[in-house]
Write an enzyme that holds these catalytic residues in place. Structure first.
Site, PDB file in Angstrom:
ATOM      1  N   ASP A   1      11.937   0.182   3.360  1.00 42.73           N
ATOM      2  CA  ASP A   1      12.331   1.288   2.495  1.00 42.73           C
ATOM      3  C   ASP A   1      13.799   1.642   2.694  1.00 42.73           C
ATOM      4  O   ASP A   1      14.297   1.691   3.822  1.00 42.73           O
ATOM      5  CB  ASP A   1      11.440   2.494   2.814  1.00 42.73           C
ATOM      6  CG  ASP A   1      11.668   3.667   1.888  1.00 42.73           C
ATOM      7  OD1 ASP A   1      11.485   3.488   0.676  1.00 42.73           O
ATOM      8  OD2 ASP A   1      12.018   4.756   2.383  1.00 42.73           O
TER       9      ASP A   1
ATOM     10  N   GLU B  88      14.468  -2.849   0.143  1.00 45.06           N
ATOM     11  CA  GLU B  88      14.737  -1.983  -1.004  1.00 45.06           C
ATOM     12  C   GLU B  88      16.207  -1.609  -0.958  1.00 45.06           C
ATOM     13  O   GLU B  88      16.660  -0.906  -0.045  1.00 45.06           O
ATOM     14  CB  GLU B  88      13.878  -0.720  -0.981  1.00 45.06           C
ATOM     15  CG  GLU B  88      14.121   0.127  -2.231  1.00 45.06           C
ATOM     16  CD  GLU B  88      13.605   1.555  -2.120  1.00 45.06           C
ATOM     17  OE1 GLU B  88      13.364   2.170  -3.171  1.00 45.06           O
ATOM     18  OE2 GLU B  88      13.471   2.065  -0.991  1.00 45.06           O
TER      19      GLU B  88
ATOM     20  N   HIS C 156       6.852   2.201  -7.916  1.00 41.21           N
ATOM     21  CA  HIS C 156       6.328   3.565  -7.814  1.00 41.21           C
ATOM     22  C   HIS C 156       7.371   4.639  -8.061  1.00 41.21           C
ATOM     23  O   HIS C 156       7.028   5.831  -8.085  1.00 41.21           O
ATOM     24  CB  HIS C 156       5.710   3.767  -6.429  1.00 41.21           C
ATOM     25  CG  HIS C 156       6.703   3.592  -5.314  1.00 41.21           C
ATOM     26  ND1 HIS C 156       7.294   2.386  -5.025  1.00 41.21           N
ATOM     27  CD2 HIS C 156       7.226   4.473  -4.427  1.00 41.21           C
ATOM     28  CE1 HIS C 156       8.127   2.527  -4.025  1.00 41.21           C
ATOM     29  NE2 HIS C 156       8.110   3.794  -3.644  1.00 41.21           N
ATOM     30  N   ASP C 157       8.628   4.254  -8.235  1.00 41.58           N
ATOM     31  CA  ASP C 157       9.697   5.219  -8.447  1.00 41.58           C
ATOM     32  C   ASP C 157      10.271   5.201  -9.859  1.00 41.58           C
ATOM     33  O   ASP C 157      11.029   6.111 -10.220  1.00 41.58           O
ATOM     34  CB  ASP C 157      10.856   4.954  -7.476  1.00 41.58           C
ATOM     35  CG  ASP C 157      10.529   5.281  -6.039  1.00 41.58           C
ATOM     36  OD1 ASP C 157       9.718   6.203  -5.814  1.00 41.58           O
ATOM     37  OD2 ASP C 157      11.071   4.612  -5.140  1.00 41.58           O
TER      38      ASP C 157
ATOM     39  N   ASP D 175       4.617  -1.227   3.879  1.00 43.44           N
ATOM     40  CA  ASP D 175       5.868  -0.502   3.686  1.00 43.44           C
ATOM     41  C   ASP D 175       6.360  -0.014   5.041  1.00 43.44           C
ATOM     42  O   ASP D 175       5.627   0.654   5.773  1.00 43.44           O
ATOM     43  CB  ASP D 175       5.625   0.700   2.766  1.00 43.44           C
ATOM     44  CG  ASP D 175       6.661   0.810   1.674  1.00 43.44           C
ATOM     45  OD1 ASP D 175       7.845   0.662   1.991  1.00 43.44           O
ATOM     46  OD2 ASP D 175       6.278   1.045   0.515  1.00 43.44           O
TER      47      ASP D 175
END
Length: 537
Positions: free
Chosen positions: A204, A272, A333-334, A102
């Site tokens: 990200d 993302e 994860h969100d 990430d």
């Protein structure tokens, strides 16, 4: 598989996201670590995935659990040391697995040395590395921009009498990507990890990197409802997705491509980006190539209805730029887990959908077990989002709980108290137990991933929707002489699907339920909540 199909590894492969705090603990602190991931590599290789994406492992105060980076070129002691990453990478490569890290370029921790310098004084050389603005005429924030975690996105700094901008927590100060020195420093971070052997980066909040130069107010969101969360009070017209971000994405792509061109192995970039499809697809690049895969999150929130999904898939496929490779995501994860949103029966159908659509799929750890969202007692809430806006079910802890490995204490995740509670059904929903059950969802994932490896039509083949009615979504995957049909029943009642003439003698290659059978007269009878892959051979 990529070599055998004559395709790039990131096109044929399946990505598996690991939230490192929750995968496997090896030092008895209740938090997962790099050695834990290394311990479970055989599981991942045996599952049939090809690439591991690891959420942030950098040194961090953990205000946002690693997305507040204090040092981009090291490993947080909670996860290990750099040598542990090197060992993990070596062992993964030995098993044919790729590793993605990430990359968090939009903001740093407020404890990063760069920001400590930046806020030291107005004339510090790194002042312009971050976004500082004078107060509005009334003494308040410079504009109405709202943090994604609620409240103003501007934080007052008493020492220097200016506000700094933070798209997320005040502990996450946004970098000024209009500053060439910031670009150079962050591009060096990319090279650091590529030189170390990382196979790619997930970038990200890529669409956040550049803000409108004159910082105008964002327009109000006329559809806003309080349950949506504070960030939705305005439309992020000026604080995200600015034209200049595409030049940065192209620069990043050029860096990644330079490694493949030099014979050091192709590196992949995944962005993302939460945007409507027409704007999302611009991140593939126009004049210059940008990210290889702008994350396509449409399935996460799409109405779980066959005709709606058919339209969504068709529009996405039709909108892809020439040569662009699609991708699909069901959870991360969100966002709420697929089993929580769709139920256990449809989670199996969703798995078949994800792993048979054209493009690169990304799995979220634990979805192969049918993990659902875990209720977190209020006293144990950890996530800053949930703490800042309680009562709105916006917290992300429920989808970040520890991986249940077996029936031992704490499900084999740790010998200490886990940092978050386990799923309540961990004694029966764990890897060891489900691996022994021939019809478990884990067994289904094994079968689906094996089918992708065995059938090039599923990995790299063409895609075409088939006529279907009611709750059935059906499509063909074709590569060379190989033709497969995927038929998914998204409803609670059985449906008969008439097959094309060429498929009248198809057999069931794989079903999401046991004992699937064709009707035998040029049609397939799908039971409730059943998906099948049919083959003509």
């Amino acid at each position: 598989m990529a070599a055998s199909f004559g395709a790039l590894w990131w096109r044929t492969g399946v990505i598996y996201q690991i939230y490192p705090r929750s995968f496997q603990d090896t030092n008895a602190d209740g938090i997962g670590d790099l050695k834990g991931i290394e311990r479970r590599l055989d599981y991942l290789a045996g599952l049939g995935v090809d690439t591991i994406w690891i959420s942030p492992i950098y040194p961090s105060p953990m205000a946002d659990f690693g997305y507040d980076v204090a040092d981009y070129c090291d490993v947080d002691s909670r996860f290990g040391v750099l040598a542990d990453f090197d060992s993990l990478l070596s062992q993964a490569h030995a098993r044919g697995l790729k590793i993605l890290l990430d990359f968090v370029p939009n903001h740093t921790s407020d404890r990063h040395p760069w920001f400590v310098e930046s806020r030291a004084s107005r004339d510090n050389p790194k002042r312009d590395w971050y976004i500082w603005r004078d107060p509005a005429p009334d003494g308040g924030p410079p504009n109405n921009w709202i943090s994604d975690f609620g409240g103003s996105a501007w934080e007052w700094d008493q020492a220097t009498s200016q506000y700094y901008y933070h798209a997320f927590l005040k502990e996450q100060a946004d970098l000024n990507w209009r500053n060439p020195a910031v670009k150079a420093a962050m591009y060096d971070v990319m090279r650091f990890w590529f030189d170390r052997g990382a196979d790619g980066l997930r970038i990200d909040v890529l669409w956040h990197l550049v803000k409108a130069a004159d910082f105008p107010d964002n327009p109000p969101n006329l559809a806003y409802q309080p349950a949506m969360g504070d960030l939705h009070r305005v439309l992020q017209l000026h604080s995200t997705d600015q034209p200049e971000v595409h030049e940065i994405a192209a620069d990043m792509r050029a860096i990644a491509d330079s490694y493949g061109a030099s014979g050091r192995g192709e590196r992949v970039l995944i962005g993302e980006i939460y945007l409507p499809v027409d704007r999302l697809l611009r991140y593939y690049g126009r004049e210059r190539a940008e990210v290889h895969l702008p994350f396509n999150f449409q399935l996460i929130d799409a109405p779980w209805e066959a005709r709606s999904l058919a339209t969504l898939i068709a529009h996405y496929e039709a909108a892809l730029p020439p040569g662009a490779w699609p991708n699909w995501v069901l959870g991360n994860h969100d966002r709420p887990r697929v089993a929580a949103k769709r139920g256990q029966a449809q989670a199996r159908v969703a798995a078949m959908l994800l792993l048979t659509l054209r493009g690169t799929p990304t799995l979220y750890y634990g979805d192969e077990l049918g993990l659902s969202d875990v209720a977190i007692p209020s006293a144990q809430v950890q996530d800053a989002r949930g703490l800042r806006e309680p009562g709105l079910a916006l917290g992300r802890d429920p989808v970040r709980t520890p991986m249940p490995w077996n029936g031992s204490v704490n499900a084999g995740f740790t010998t200490a108290k886990p940092w978050l509670p386990l799923n309540d059904d961990w004694p029966i929903r764990n890897v060891a137990r489900m691996a022994q059950e021939p019809h478990s969802i884990l067994a289904l994932y094994h079968q689906l991933l094996a089918a992708r490896r065995a059938h090039p039509a599923l990995a790299i083949g063409d895609f075409a929707l088939l006529d279907a009615e009611g709750d059935v979504l059906a499509y063909e995957r074709r590569h060379g002489a190989e033709r497969l049909i995927v038929a998914l029943n998204l409803g609670e009642h059985s449906h008969r699907l008439e097959l094309p003439d060429w498929a009248s003698d198809c057999r069931v290659l794989l079903s999401t339920v046991a004992d699937a059978a064709l009707a035998g007269d040029g049609a397939v009878l799908l039971r409730a909540d059943e998906g099948v892959i049919l083959t003509a051979d």
